[in-house]
Design a protein around this motif. Structure first.
Motif, PDB file in Angstrom:
ATOM      1  N   ASP A  91       0.851  -1.192   0.000  1.00 45.89           N
ATOM      2  CA  ASP A  91       0.000   0.000   0.000  1.00 45.89           C
ATOM      3  C   ASP A  91       0.892   1.248   0.000  1.00 45.89           C
ATOM      4  N   PRO A  92       0.449   2.325  -0.621  1.00 51.74           N
ATOM      5  CA  PRO A  92       1.287   3.521  -0.744  1.00 51.74           C
ATOM      6  C   PRO A  92       1.823   4.071   0.583  1.00 51.74           C
ATOM      7  N   LYS A 116       2.556   7.045  -4.838  1.00 48.70           N
ATOM      8  CA  LYS A 116       1.109   7.172  -5.036  1.00 48.70           C
ATOM      9  C   LYS A 116       0.508   5.810  -5.347  1.00 48.70           C
ATOM     10  N   LYS A 117      -0.819   5.753  -5.329  1.00 47.26           N
ATOM     11  CA  LYS A 117      -1.497   4.500  -5.660  1.00 47.26           C
ATOM     12  C   LYS A 117      -1.312   4.188  -7.137  1.00 47.26           C
ATOM     13  N   PRO A 130      -5.615  -1.297  -9.299  1.00 49.79           N
ATOM     14  CA  PRO A 130      -5.021  -2.433  -8.589  1.00 49.79           C
ATOM     15  C   PRO A 130      -4.374  -1.994  -7.283  1.00 49.79           C
ATOM     16  N   GLU A 131      -4.250  -2.935  -6.360  1.00 55.48           N
ATOM     17  CA  GLU A 131      -3.522  -2.668  -5.129  1.00 55.48           C
ATOM     18  C   GLU A 131      -2.062  -2.437  -5.482  1.00 55.48           C
ATOM     19  N   GLY A 132      -1.418  -1.571  -4.744  1.00 61.09           N
ATOM     20  CA  GLY A 132       0.000  -1.359  -4.971  1.00 61.09           C
ATOM     21  C   GLY A 132       0.366   0.112  -4.949  1.00 61.09           C
ATOM     22  N   ALA A 133       1.656   0.357  -5.183  1.00 57.16           N
ATOM     23  CA  ALA A 133       2.179   1.718  -5.141  1.00 57.16           C
ATOM     24  C   ALA A 133       3.103   1.966  -6.321  1.00 57.16           C
ATOM     25  N   LEU A 134       3.045   3.189  -6.817  1.00 52.48           N
ATOM     26  CA  LEU A 134       3.973   3.673  -7.838  1.00 52.48           C
ATOM     27  C   LEU A 134       4.942   4.630  -7.160  1.00 52.48           C
ATOM     28  N   ILE A 135       6.211   4.547  -7.539  1.00 54.72           N
ATOM     29  CA  ILE A 135       7.243   5.365  -6.932  1.00 54.72           C
ATOM     30  C   ILE A 135       7.972   6.135  -8.025  1.00 54.72           C
ATOM     31  N   GLY A 136       8.143   7.415  -7.816  1.00 52.29           N
ATOM     32  CA  GLY A 136       8.942   8.242  -8.705  1.00 52.29           C
ATOM     33  C   GLY A 136       9.943   9.021  -7.872  1.00 52.29           C
TER      34      GLY A 136
END
Length: 174
Positions: A91-92, A116-117, A130-136
Motif C-alpha cells: 500500500d502507498p 502514489k497509488k 489495482p492494489e499497490g504503489a507507484l514510486i517516482g
C-alpha cells in the motif's frame, strides 16, 4: 433527359475507373508499389505517425553521470521494495514510510520522492485500480528512478523524465 442521364452515367463511370486505377502504373514498366508515407520503421502494424503520436510516452535523455547516480538510487530502493513485496505490504502509505526511512523527502515538502497509488486501468467494461504503489524519485533534472510494488511483482528502473509527467510513465491516450 436521356442525354443528361447518359452524361451523368459516363461521368460516374469515368470517376470510378480513375479511382480504381489510382496508384497503378500502366504500360510495359513493372508495377511500383509506393510506400505509405510517414509509417515509422519497426512498427509492426505499420501505423502512420506512431512515433509522433507516442512522443509523450518517450523518456528524456540522461547524461552518463546522471544515469550512474540514478542507478545508485535504484540499487538502494530495490531491496526495500523486495522486502515489502515478500511481506505483502504494497500500500502507498507503507511504501512511502519505508522509503522516507532511507532519507528521501517527498515532493510535497520540496523533496524528490513521490509515492502514489497505482493508476486505474480499463478491464472489460470498467476501470479498476489495482492494489499497490507507484514510486517516482527525481535524481537530477534529467534522471529518475521509477518503481512499483504490487501483489504480483515489483520493479525498479532508471529513466529520463517523461515530457508531461516527470518520473511517472503517462497513461496511454486514445
Amino acid at each position: 433527359m436521356p442525354a443528361l442521364r447518359a452524361s451523368a452515367t459516363a461521368l460516374l463511370l469515368g470517376a470510378t475507373l480513375s479511382l480504381t486505377a489510382c496508384g497503378q502504373q500502366h504500360g510495359t514498366s513493372p508495377a511500383v508499389q509506393v510506400p505509405v508515407p510517414s509509417v515509422d520503421p519497426g512498427v509492426a502494424d505499420g501505423a502512420p505517425h506512431n512515433r509522433d503520436n507516442n512522443a509523450y510516452r518517450r523518456t528524456g535523455e540522461m547524461s552518463p553521470a546522471s544515469a550512474k547516480d540514478a542507478q545508485k538510487e535504484a540499487d538502494r530502493i530495490e531491496p526495500v521494495l523486495k522486502r515489502l513485496w515478500k511481506q505483502k505490504k504494497w500500500d502507498p502509505e507503507t511504501v512511502r514510510t519505508a522509503l522516507l526511512a532511507l532519507g528521501y523527502q517527498e515532493t510535497r515538502t520540496g523533496g524528490p520522492l513521490t509515492v502514489k497509488k497505482m493508476d486505474a486501468r480499463y478491464e472489460t467494461d470498467h476501470y479498476v485500480t489495482p492494489e499497490g504503489a507507484l514510486i517516482g524519485l527525481r535524481v537530477h533534472d534529467d534522471a529518475c528512478v521509477t518503481a512499483f510494488v504490487q501483489k504480483s511483482n515489483y520493479g525498479v528502473k532508471t529513466n529520463g523524465p517523461f515530457m508531461e509527467t516527470g518520473c511517472f510513465e503517462p497513461p496511454y491516450g486514445h
